[in-house]
Design a protein around this motif. Structure first.
Motif, PDB file in Angstrom:
ATOM      1  N   VAL A  23       0.864  -1.178   0.000  1.00  0.00           N
ATOM      2  CA  VAL A  23       0.000   0.000   0.000  1.00  0.00           C
ATOM      3  C   VAL A  23       0.907   1.237   0.000  1.00  0.00           C
ATOM      4  O   VAL A  23       1.706   1.421   0.907  1.00  0.00           O
ATOM      5  N   ASN A  24       0.785   2.054  -1.037  1.00  0.00           N
ATOM      6  CA  ASN A  24       1.619   3.261  -1.156  1.00  0.00           C
ATOM      7  C   ASN A  24       0.924   4.516  -0.652  1.00  0.00           C
ATOM      8  O   ASN A  24       1.593   5.483  -0.303  1.00  0.00           O
ATOM      9  N   CYS A  25      -0.398   4.542  -0.658  1.00  0.00           N
ATOM     10  CA  CYS A  25      -1.094   5.771  -0.275  1.00  0.00           C
ATOM     11  C   CYS A  25      -2.507   5.459   0.208  1.00  0.00           C
ATOM     12  O   CYS A  25      -3.145   4.517  -0.269  1.00  0.00           O
ATOM     13  N   VAL A  26      -2.971   6.252   1.161  1.00  0.00           N
ATOM     14  CA  VAL A  26      -4.339   6.183   1.670  1.00  0.00           C
ATOM     15  C   VAL A  26      -4.853   7.610   1.858  1.00  0.00           C
ATOM     16  O   VAL A  26      -4.089   8.502   2.216  1.00  0.00           O
ATOM     17  N   ARG A  27      -6.127   7.829   1.586  1.00  0.00           N
ATOM     18  CA  ARG A  27      -6.728   9.150   1.766  1.00  0.00           C
ATOM     19  C   ARG A  27      -8.188   8.999   2.158  1.00  0.00           C
ATOM     20  O   ARG A  27      -8.939   8.240   1.540  1.00  0.00           O
ATOM     21  N   TRP A  28      -8.593   9.765   3.168  1.00  0.00           N
ATOM     22  CA  TRP A  28     -10.006   9.837   3.549  1.00  0.00           C
ATOM     23  C   TRP A  28     -10.730  10.728   2.558  1.00  0.00           C
ATOM     24  O   TRP A  28     -10.202  11.753   2.137  1.00  0.00           O
ATOM     25  N   ARG A  29     -11.953  10.343   2.217  1.00  0.00           N
ATOM     26  CA  ARG A  29     -12.772  11.162   1.320  1.00  0.00           C
ATOM     27  C   ARG A  29     -13.344  12.333   2.101  1.00  0.00           C
ATOM     28  O   ARG A  29     -13.983  12.135   3.146  1.00  0.00           O
ATOM     29  N   PRO A  30     -13.152  13.568   1.615  1.00  0.00           N
ATOM     30  CA  PRO A  30     -13.728  14.732   2.302  1.00  0.00           C
ATOM     31  C   PRO A  30     -15.246  14.601   2.410  1.00  0.00           C
ATOM     32  O   PRO A  30     -15.904  14.105   1.495  1.00  0.00           O
ATOM     33  N   GLY A  31     -15.761  15.023   3.531  1.00  0.00           N
ATOM     34  CA  GLY A  31     -17.200  14.993   3.743  1.00  0.00           C
ATOM     35  C   GLY A  31     -17.763  13.646   4.125  1.00  0.00           C
ATOM     36  O   GLY A  31     -18.970  13.509   4.290  1.00  0.00           O
ATOM     37  N   GLN A  33     -17.022  11.962   6.911  1.00  0.00           N
ATOM     38  CA  GLN A  33     -16.951  11.771   8.364  1.00  0.00           C
ATOM     39  C   GLN A  33     -16.130  10.531   8.729  1.00  0.00           C
ATOM     40  O   GLN A  33     -16.487   9.773   9.625  1.00  0.00           O
ATOM     41  N   GLY A  34     -15.019  10.348   8.004  1.00  0.00           N
ATOM     42  CA  GLY A  34     -14.137   9.239   8.306  1.00  0.00           C
ATOM     43  C   GLY A  34     -14.701   7.877   7.952  1.00  0.00           C
ATOM     44  O   GLY A  34     -14.264   6.864   8.489  1.00  0.00           O
ATOM     45  N   GLN A  35     -15.653   7.822   7.035  1.00  0.00           N
ATOM     46  CA  GLN A  35     -16.281   6.546   6.678  1.00  0.00           C
ATOM     47  C   GLN A  35     -15.792   5.966   5.355  1.00  0.00           C
ATOM     48  O   GLN A  35     -15.962   4.776   5.110  1.00  0.00           O
ATOM     49  N   VAL A  36     -15.207   6.814   4.476  1.00  0.00           N
ATOM     50  CA  VAL A  36     -14.793   6.350   3.158  1.00  0.00           C
ATOM     51  C   VAL A  36     -13.298   6.590   2.994  1.00  0.00           C
ATOM     52  O   VAL A  36     -12.823   7.717   3.110  1.00  0.00           O
ATOM     53  N   LEU A  37     -12.582   5.506   2.720  1.00  0.00           N
ATOM     54  CA  LEU A  37     -11.127   5.550   2.609  1.00  0.00           C
ATOM     55  C   LEU A  37     -10.713   4.980   1.259  1.00  0.00           C
ATOM     56  O   LEU A  37     -11.200   3.928   0.846  1.00  0.00           O
ATOM     57  N   ALA A  38      -9.822   5.682   0.576  1.00  0.00           N
ATOM     58  CA  ALA A  38      -9.239   5.181  -0.671  1.00  0.00           C
ATOM     59  C   ALA A  38      -7.823   4.719  -0.371  1.00  0.00           C
ATOM     60  O   ALA A  38      -7.086   5.380   0.362  1.00  0.00           O
ATOM     61  N   ALA A  39      -7.437   3.580  -0.944  1.00  0.00           N
ATOM     62  CA  ALA A  39      -6.089   3.043  -0.763  1.00  0.00           C
ATOM     63  C   ALA A  39      -5.607   2.479  -2.088  1.00  0.00           C
ATOM     64  O   ALA A  39      -6.386   1.918  -2.864  1.00  0.00           O
ATOM     65  N   ALA A  40      -4.304   2.641  -2.344  1.00  0.00           N
ATOM     66  CA  ALA A  40      -3.741   2.163  -3.604  1.00  0.00           C
ATOM     67  C   ALA A  40      -2.274   1.812  -3.420  1.00  0.00           C
ATOM     68  O   ALA A  40      -1.635   2.237  -2.463  1.00  0.00           O
ATOM     69  N   GLY A  41      -1.759   1.056  -4.387  1.00  0.00           N
ATOM     70  CA  GLY A  41      -0.357   0.679  -4.323  1.00  0.00           C
ATOM     71  C   GLY A  41       0.061  -0.167  -5.488  1.00  0.00           C
ATOM     72  O   GLY A  41      -0.336   0.062  -6.632  1.00  0.00           O
ATOM     73  N   THR A  42       0.841  -1.208  -5.180  1.00  0.00           N
ATOM     74  CA  THR A  42       1.435  -2.021  -6.240  1.00  0.00           C
ATOM     75  C   THR A  42       0.434  -2.882  -6.992  1.00  0.00           C
ATOM     76  O   THR A  42       0.743  -3.376  -8.067  1.00  0.00           O
ATOM     77  N   SER A  43      -0.766  -3.036  -6.477  1.00  0.00           N
ATOM     78  CA  SER A  43      -1.770  -3.851  -7.167  1.00  0.00           C
ATOM     79  C   SER A  43      -2.366  -3.134  -8.378  1.00  0.00           C
ATOM     80  O   SER A  43      -3.145  -3.731  -9.118  1.00  0.00           O
ATOM     81  N   GLU A  44      -2.040  -1.848  -8.561  1.00  0.00           N
ATOM     82  CA  GLU A  44      -2.524  -1.043  -9.693  1.00  0.00           C
ATOM     83  C   GLU A  44      -4.019  -0.762  -9.628  1.00  0.00           C
ATOM     84  O   GLU A  44      -4.628  -0.361 -10.605  1.00  0.00           O
ATOM     85  N   ILE A  45      -4.622  -0.984  -8.470  1.00  0.00           N
ATOM     86  CA  ILE A  45      -6.056  -0.770  -8.272  1.00  0.00           C
ATOM     87  C   ILE A  45      -6.253   0.145  -7.071  1.00  0.00           C
ATOM     88  O   ILE A  45      -5.609  -0.027  -6.044  1.00  0.00           O
ATOM     89  N   ILE A  46      -7.164   1.104  -7.206  1.00  0.00           N
ATOM     90  CA  ILE A  46      -7.574   1.916  -6.060  1.00  0.00           C
ATOM     91  C   ILE A  46      -8.808   1.233  -5.485  1.00  0.00           C
ATOM     92  O   ILE A  46      -9.779   0.976  -6.205  1.00  0.00           O
ATOM     93  N   ARG A  47      -8.753   0.951  -4.206  1.00  0.00           N
ATOM     94  CA  ARG A  47      -9.907   0.360  -3.537  1.00  0.00           C
ATOM     95  C   ARG A  47     -10.539   1.417  -2.645  1.00  0.00           C
ATOM     96  O   ARG A  47      -9.842   2.064  -1.867  1.00  0.00           O
ATOM     97  N   ILE A  48     -11.843   1.554  -2.773  1.00  0.00           N
ATOM     98  CA  ILE A  48     -12.602   2.482  -1.943  1.00  0.00           C
ATOM     99  C   ILE A  48     -13.300   1.636  -0.884  1.00  0.00           C
ATOM    100  O   ILE A  48     -14.114   0.767  -1.210  1.00  0.00           O
ATOM    101  N   TYR A  49     -12.947   1.888   0.384  1.00  0.00           N
ATOM    102  CA  TYR A  49     -13.454   1.089   1.496  1.00  0.00           C
ATOM    103  C   TYR A  49     -14.511   1.825   2.297  1.00  0.00           C
ATOM    104  O   TYR A  49     -14.445   3.046   2.461  1.00  0.00           O
ATOM    105  N   ASP A  50     -15.453   1.070   2.807  1.00  0.00           N
ATOM    106  CA  ASP A  50     -16.311   1.534   3.882  1.00  0.00           C
ATOM    107  C   ASP A  50     -15.515   1.256   5.150  1.00  0.00           C
ATOM    108  O   ASP A  50     -15.320   0.105   5.537  1.00  0.00           O
TER     109      ASP A  50
END
Length: 170
Positions: A23-31, A33-50
């Motif tokens: 995992v190279n980077c993670v970012r919370w989605r603005p607005g 309230q800490g419920q949506v997180l994006a993460a990406a890295g060597t898998s070449e896919i961005i995953r949006i998590y609850d």
């Protein structure tokens, strides 16, 4: 890779999510309230998590090399990612589709950030350049003259000044 929350005031760590590859980077989605997180890295896919359930809401696929950086627009309607494929992808947060692909960097894109007002997007590359894009049209506004070092990260502060971090070889 694992995504963890570190509570420095309690000296504890909680593992939240697992993802294939580094995992190279993670970012919370603005607005969110800490419920949506994006993460990406060597898998070449961005995953949006609850973040509450740990479930993957959606996966953003489009890069063909490891993703090095990502950022949400200030209103959370778009995400931008940069990768070793030298490209920047602009994603529609509602649909998960690529809105646009920006090209021009000659090496991996390591840094990306939106201006606080959402009007500009800045990208940094190990090709020693910083590029500024109009966030509405995604037209290139400015490219810096080649800098003396590889630019690895950047950040717009609240006064719209752009800060960069680089590798000077030392």
């Amino acid at each position: 890779g694992r995504i963890k929350v570190i509570y420095p005031w309690r000296a504890t760590t909680t593992a939240l999510l697992r993802q294939s590859g580094d995992v190279n980077c993670v970012r919370w989605r603005p607005g969110s309230q800490g419920q949506v997180l994006a993460a990406a890295g060597t898998s070449e896919i961005i995953r949006i998590y609850d973040a509450k359930t740990g479930e993957v809401r959606t996966q953003l696929c489009g890069h063909n090399r490891p993703i090095l950086c990502l950022a949400w627009s200030p209103d959370g309607s778009r995400a931008a990612s940069g990768a070793r494929d030298n490209q920047i992808k602009i994603w529609d947060a509602a649909t998960g589709r690529i809105r646009q692909t920006l090209t021009g960097h000659r090496a991996g894109v390591w840094g990306i950030d939106w201006s606080p007002d959402g009007g500009r997007l800045a990208t940094a590359s190990t090709d020693t350049s910083v590029r500024i894009w109009d966030a509405d049209s995604m037209e290139l506004i400015k490219t810096t003259d080649p800098l003396d070092e590889e630019v690895r990260n950047l950040y717009f502060d609240n006064s719209n000044e752009l800060w960069t971090a680089s590798n000077d070889g030392n």
